[in-house]
Scaffold this motif. Structure first.
Motif, PDB file in Angstrom:
ATOM      1  N   GLY A  35       0.803  -1.218   0.000  1.00 20.94           N
ATOM      2  CA  GLY A  35       0.000   0.000   0.000  1.00 20.94           C
ATOM      3  C   GLY A  35       0.831   1.260   0.000  1.00 20.94           C
TER       4      GLY A  35
ATOM      5  N   ASN B 106       0.569   5.588   1.113  1.00 25.79           N
ATOM      6  CA  ASN B 106      -0.183   6.646   1.790  1.00 25.79           C
ATOM      7  C   ASN B 106       0.706   7.868   1.981  1.00 25.79           C
ATOM      8  OD1 ASN B 106       1.361   6.349   4.248  1.00 25.79           O
ATOM      9  ND2 ASN B 106       0.101   4.578   4.756  1.00 25.79           N
TER      10      ASN B 106
ATOM     11  N   LYS C 194       3.768   6.818  -9.109  1.00 28.43           N
ATOM     12  CA  LYS C 194       2.702   7.111  -8.151  1.00 28.43           C
ATOM     13  C   LYS C 194       1.882   8.343  -8.535  1.00 28.43           C
ATOM     14  CE  LYS C 194       3.494   3.697  -5.547  1.00 28.43           C
ATOM     15  NZ  LYS C 194       2.495   2.628  -5.529  1.00 28.43           N
TER      16      LYS C 194
ATOM     17  N   TRP D 238      -1.895   7.993  -8.147  1.00 19.60           N
ATOM     18  CA  TRP D 238      -2.281   8.002  -6.734  1.00 19.60           C
ATOM     19  C   TRP D 238      -2.226   9.422  -6.177  1.00 19.60           C
ATOM     20  CZ3 TRP D 238      -0.586   9.587  -2.052  1.00 19.60           C
ATOM     21  CH2 TRP D 238      -1.258   9.096  -0.930  1.00 19.60           C
TER      22      TRP D 238
END
Length: 187
Positions: A83, A85, A134, A137
């Protein structure tokens, strides 16, 4: 300008701002952050560096003979597992800043030049990773404005302690992964 170019430009500015902040000479006047996200990154970074000072010192000692760009690339790839974040984004950039401090054992006049060159190369590596791998994201999560809001709302006086705890836990989870990644990198 397409969103990827804009995101790369914003990422480069943010990362360069933080790494230049890390390169400043002790006692030199601190330059203001270039954006609200950069100011937030400095605050988050300061807390991570304070909480995990021993880890950063150990990492610096173990990585003295390695190219910082390769280390950050390896750590970023390992962080991809499990994952992604904002805490992990922050930890990755803060780790890059810590890599700049490995040059302190050289003469002072050479250190600043070396740190600036390493900073430029690390900025490039982080931009490649964050934008190319990324970028979607980051875009889905509000870009660097989203980063700023994610951490800033948790640091405001009105925020409750549970949201602050969640923020610290997210950053610590990211940090723990970097610690694990570092152990794998230095083997």
């Amino acid at each position: 300008m397409d969103y990827k170019c804009a995101l790369r430009e914003e990422t480069a500015q943010l990362v360069a701002d933080y790494l230049e902040y890390c390169c400043r000479r002790e006692g030199a006047q601190e330059q203001p952050a270039s954006t609200p996200a950069a100011a937030t990154l400095r605050l988050v970074a300061g807390e991570l560096r304070r909480l995990y000072q021993d880890f950063f010192e150990c990492a610096q000692n173990q990585l003295l003979d390695r190219e910082p760009e390769q280390v950050i690339t390896n750590v970023a790839e390992l962080m991809d597992r499990g994952g992604f974040n904002w805490g992990r984004v922050a930890v990755l950039v803060v780790f890059a800043g810590a890599l700049l401090e490995m040059e302190e054992q050289q003469k002072e006049e050479q250190v600043l030049h070396l740190r600036r060159e390493t900073s430029r190369r690390l900025t490039e590596e982080l931009c490649d990773y964050l934008v190319e791998k990324k970028g979607a994201w980051l875009q889905e999560n509000g870009g660097w404005t989203g980063f700023h809001h994610h951490f800033a709302k948790r640091q405001s006086p009105q925020s409750d302690s549970s949201s602050t705890l969640c923020c610290i836990m997210a950053a610590a989870a990211g940090f723990g992964l970097v610690g694990l990644a570092l152990l794998l990198v230095v083997r």
